[in-house]
Design an enzyme around this catalytic site. Structure first.
Site, PDB file in Angstrom:
ATOM      1  N   ASN A  19       1.194  -0.308  -0.059  1.00 38.26           N
ATOM      2  CA  ASN A  19       0.057   0.112   0.005  1.00 38.26           C
ATOM      3  C   ASN A  19       1.148   1.275  -0.063  1.00 38.26           C
ATOM      4  O   ASN A  19       0.705   2.683  -0.966  1.00 38.26           O
ATOM      5  CB  ASN A  19      -0.801  -0.533   1.018  1.00 38.26           C
ATOM      6  CG  ASN A  19      -2.073  -0.493   1.046  1.00 38.26           C
ATOM      7  OD1 ASN A  19      -2.926  -0.342   0.049  1.00 38.26           O
ATOM      8  ND2 ASN A  19      -2.150  -2.314   1.100  1.00 38.26           N
ATOM      9  N   MET A  97       0.868  -3.121  12.624  1.00 38.19           N
ATOM     10  CA  MET A  97       0.317  -4.105  13.588  1.00 38.19           C
ATOM     11  C   MET A  97       0.316  -3.765  14.582  1.00 38.19           C
ATOM     12  O   MET A  97      -0.049  -4.226  15.499  1.00 38.19           O
ATOM     13  CB  MET A  97       1.363  -5.289  13.607  1.00 38.19           C
ATOM     14  CG  MET A  97       1.431  -5.535  12.076  1.00 38.19           C
ATOM     15  SD  MET A  97      -0.414  -6.170  10.989  1.00 38.19           S
ATOM     16  CE  MET A  97      -0.433  -7.867  12.215  1.00 38.19           C
ATOM     17  N   ARG A  98       0.331  -2.168  14.991  1.00 37.63           N
ATOM     18  CA  ARG A  98      -0.073  -1.760  16.522  1.00 37.63           C
ATOM     19  C   ARG A  98      -1.527  -0.914  16.659  1.00 37.63           C
ATOM     20  O   ARG A  98      -0.740  -0.206  16.056  1.00 37.63           O
ATOM     21  CB  ARG A  98       1.302  -1.472  16.814  1.00 37.63           C
ATOM     22  CG  ARG A  98       2.797  -2.202  17.368  1.00 37.63           C
ATOM     23  CD  ARG A  98       3.863  -1.979  17.531  1.00 37.63           C
ATOM     24  NE  ARG A  98       4.653  -2.605  17.790  1.00 37.63           N
ATOM     25  CZ  ARG A  98       5.489  -3.819  18.308  1.00 37.63           C
ATOM     26  NH1 ARG A  98       4.968  -3.792  19.504  1.00 37.63           N
ATOM     27  NH2 ARG A  98       6.200  -4.435  18.129  1.00 37.63           N
ATOM     28  N   HIS A 116      -8.193  -2.109   5.886  1.00 39.46           N
ATOM     29  CA  HIS A 116      -8.701  -3.465   6.489  1.00 39.46           C
ATOM     30  C   HIS A 116      -9.264  -4.428   5.024  1.00 39.46           C
ATOM     31  O   HIS A 116      -9.444  -3.596   4.725  1.00 39.46           O
ATOM     32  CB  HIS A 116      -8.795  -3.243   7.872  1.00 39.46           C
ATOM     33  CG  HIS A 116      -9.344  -4.677   7.962  1.00 39.46           C
ATOM     34  ND1 HIS A 116      -8.542  -5.571   8.723  1.00 39.46           N
ATOM     35  CD2 HIS A 116     -10.333  -4.835   8.154  1.00 39.46           C
ATOM     36  CE1 HIS A 116      -8.951  -6.645   9.163  1.00 39.46           C
ATOM     37  NE2 HIS A 116     -10.122  -6.138   8.977  1.00 39.46           N
TER      38      HIS A 116
HETATM   39  C1  GRF Z   1      -2.909  -4.898   4.317  1.00 40.48           C
HETATM   40  O1  GRF Z   1      -4.045  -5.567   3.818  1.00 40.48           O
HETATM   41  C2  GRF Z   1      -4.206  -4.227   5.356  1.00 40.48           C
HETATM   42  O2  GRF Z   1      -4.678  -3.799   5.054  1.00 40.48           O
HETATM   43  C3  GRF Z   1      -3.837  -4.594   6.748  1.00 40.48           C
HETATM   44  O3  GRF Z   1      -2.558  -4.810   6.398  1.00 40.48           O
HETATM   45  C4  GRF Z   1      -1.921  -5.263   5.102  1.00 40.48           C
HETATM   46  C5  GRF Z   1      -0.710  -4.433   4.756  1.00 40.48           C
HETATM   47  O4  GRF Z   1      -0.387  -5.023   3.246  1.00 40.48           O
HETATM   48  N1  GRF Z   1      -4.029  -3.343   7.966  1.00 40.48           N
HETATM   49  P1  GRF Z   1       0.541  -3.841   2.698  1.00 40.48           P
HETATM   50  O5  GRF Z   1       2.662  -4.113   3.904  1.00 40.48           O
HETATM   51  O6  GRF Z   1       0.610  -2.248   2.464  1.00 40.48           O
HETATM   52  O7  GRF Z   1       1.057  -5.364   1.445  1.00 40.48           O
END
Ligand code: GRF
Length: 205
Positions: A19, A97-98, A116
């Site tokens: 992303n 992740m926090r 998400h």
């Molecule tokens: C994504 O699927 C997002 O929805 C979730 O974490 C993932 C991150 O993916 N919160 P990336 O690291 O951007 O590929």
């Protein structure tokens, strides 16, 4: 575009950063009137930090402290300060992740967003695409929402559906959701950029 006011953004991530890459590419191609000021990870070897260097964006590793799902208080205070010092106006979570708490939420009220991989409020938490498959859903998708103190919670800003195909595996479904995520996240960020430009014009900034 070069004359246009750009929204200063900060990106937080713990992982591979697809992303983040999609956002940085759209900025570079001129499709997003944003300026990435700072990319921060709680994981020292996270690819997202290499990506920051590749795109020439200031970056930092923030040691998270002793907790697994949140930052230690002093670390979170430090995080908010780093983002403020960089002039960031919108904080974008891209696989961070926090769970964030008071220091960040107070420093950036309604200015922290997350994406998400499900149609929230369905399937919050880890591997949401697998949860949707196991539940026998025929449609899932992704959601962009404001961040609050709960996991994958907070006011929903936008959602996009992804059909679950009869022969989908968890990998094939996840891959399609991620493509959709990249489109949806950029579209939402573009709206923030437009509002920022409008506001700047109103105050003659
Ligand atoms: C994504 O699927 C997002 O929805 C979730 O974490 C993932 C991150 O993916 N919160 P990336 O690291 O951007 O590929």
């Amino acid at each position: 575009m070069s004359q246009m006011k750009r929204l200063p953004i900060g990106i937080l991530g713990s992982g591979k950063g697809s992303n983040c890459r999609a956002i940085l590419e759209r900025i570079r191609s001129g499709d997003l009137a944003a300026e990435a000021r700072l990319i921060i990870s709680d994981v020292l070897e996270a690819p997202i930090l290499d990506m920051a260097r590749e795109f020439g964006v200031a970056n930092a590793y923030l040691p998270p402290g002793r907790f697994r799902t949140r930052l230690e208080l002093q670390r979170e205070v430090q995080l908010a300060q780093m983002l403020r010092d960089a002039g960031v106006k919108l904080v974008i979570l891209a696989g961070f992740m926090r769970v964030l708490h008071e220091p960040m939420l107070t420093a950036f009220p309604r200015r922290i967003i997350n994406i998400h991989p499900s149609l929230l409020p369905k399937f919050p938490g880890l591997e949401a695409w697998k949860q949707a498959l196991v539940a026998g859903e025929t449609v899932t998708g992704c959601t962009v929402h404001y961040v609050d103190e709960r996991i994958d919670h907070g006011q929903i800003l936008a959602q996009k559906e992804v059909k679950i195909l009869p022969n989908d595996t968890s990998e094939s479904l996840h891959a399609r959701i991620q493509v959709t995520e990249h489109e949806l996240y950029s579209a939402v960020i573009a709206e923030f950029c437009e509002k920022y430009v409008e506001l700047s014009q109103q105050v003659g900034d």
